[in-house]
Design a protein around this motif. Structure first.
Motif, PDB file in Angstrom:
ATOM      1  N   ASP A   1      19.646   2.097 -51.676  1.00 25.96           N
ATOM      2  CA  ASP A   1      21.049   1.738 -51.525  1.00 25.96           C
ATOM      3  C   ASP A   1      21.296   1.257 -50.098  1.00 25.96           C
ATOM      4  OD1 ASP A   1      23.766   1.451 -51.555  1.00 25.96           O
ATOM      5  OD2 ASP A   1      24.214   3.562 -51.972  1.00 25.96           O
ATOM      6  N   PRO A   2      21.350  -0.045 -49.879  1.00 17.35           N
ATOM      7  CA  PRO A   2      21.536  -0.541 -48.510  1.00 17.35           C
ATOM      8  C   PRO A   2      22.914  -0.215 -47.935  1.00 17.35           C
ATOM      9  CG  PRO A   2      21.581  -2.354 -50.080  1.00 17.35           C
ATOM     10  CD  PRO A   2      21.204  -1.118 -50.843  1.00 17.35           C
ATOM     11  N   TYR A   3      23.865   0.142 -48.786  1.00 14.26           N
ATOM     12  CA  TYR A   3      25.214   0.462 -48.329  1.00 14.26           C
ATOM     13  C   TYR A   3      25.469   1.975 -48.297  1.00 14.26           C
ATOM     14  CZ  TYR A   3      25.775  -4.458 -49.284  1.00 14.26           C
ATOM     15  OH  TYR A   3      25.610  -5.818 -49.297  1.00 14.26           O
ATOM     16  N   PHE A   4      24.401   2.755 -48.335  1.00 14.66           N
ATOM     17  CA  PHE A   4      24.532   4.212 -48.407  1.00 14.66           C
ATOM     18  C   PHE A   4      25.382   4.765 -47.272  1.00 14.66           C
ATOM     19  CE2 PHE A   4      22.912   8.234 -46.688  1.00 14.66           C
ATOM     20  CZ  PHE A   4      23.355   9.077 -47.687  1.00 14.66           C
ATOM     21  N   GLU A   5      25.057   4.412 -46.041  1.00  7.09           N
ATOM     22  CA  GLU A   5      25.786   4.980 -44.898  1.00  7.09           C
ATOM     23  C   GLU A   5      27.247   4.535 -44.898  1.00  7.09           C
ATOM     24  OE1 GLU A   5      23.987   5.592 -41.019  1.00  7.09           O
ATOM     25  OE2 GLU A   5      22.129   4.809 -41.873  1.00  7.09           O
TER      26      GLU A   5
END
Length: 155
Positions: A77-81
Motif C-alpha cells: 500500500d503506497p498510501y499507507f502512511e
C-alpha cells in the motif's frame, strides 16, 4: 435476589464515582493528534526483523534484518502512511466532537445517575429479609394428595 442487590449497590457506588472524573474539552482531545502521530511514526520505525527471526527461527530464506513496521505495513500500500495519518487526525477530530457533545449532555447524565441512586437506595431500604408470609400455615409443605389439587390432564 441478593446478588442482584449487591450488583445494584455496587453500581450505585461505582457509576457516580466514574461520573466525577473530569471530561477533557474537545480542543484538548484534538490537540493530542500530533502527539499520537509522532508516536505512531516512532512505532513504524521499529526494527522488528530480529523479533521475526526469534519467533520463527526455522523459516526458509535468509535472516530478516532491518525490517521495520513501516516496510511491512506499506509493502502493498503506497498510501499507507497517508491513510494512517488521516485516520489519526480524523479519529481525534471525531472524538473531540463526541467529548463536546457529552459535555452538553453531562447535566442530564448526572441527574439520571442521581435519580438511579435514589431509586436503588429506596429499593435496598424496602427489601424484607426472608420470604413473604404465607396465606396458610401447614408446616411449610402442602400435601397435594388431599383433593385440593386437581390434575388438569387427568381423564
Amino acid at each position: 435476589m441478593r446478588k442482584f442487590l449487591l450488583a445494584t449497590a455496587f453500581a450505585s457506588l461505582a457509576i457516580p464515582a466514574a461520573a466525577q472524573a473530569p471530561l477533557p474539552r474537545g480542543e484538548e482531545v484534538a490537540a493530542m493528534a500530533p502527539a499520537i502521530d509522532r508516536a505512531a511514526d516512532a512505532m513504524l520505525g521499529l526494527d522488528v526483523g530480529p523479533i521475526m527471526d526469534a519467533v520463527d527461527p526455522y523459516r526458509r530464506g535468509p535472516a530478516v534484518r532491518h525490517r521495520t513496521l513501516r516496510e511491512i505495513a506499506g509493502r502493498d500500500d503506497p498510501y499507507f502512511e497517508h491513510r494512517l495519518r488521516a485516520s489519526i487526525y480524523g479519529t481525534t477530530a471525531a472524538m473531540a466532537r463526541m467529548v463536546d457533545a457529552f459535555a452538553v449532555a453531562e447535566p442530564a447524565f448526572r441527574r439520571s445517575i442521581m435519580d438511579m441512586e435514589r431509586t436503588i437506595d429506596a429499593a435496598v431500604r424496602d427489601v424484607r429479609l426472608g420470604p413473604p408470609p404465607r396465606d396458610f400455615d401447614d408446616g411449610g409443605e402442602r400435601d397435594f394428595d388431599d383433593g385440593a389439587y386437581d390434575e388438569p390432564y387427568e381423564d
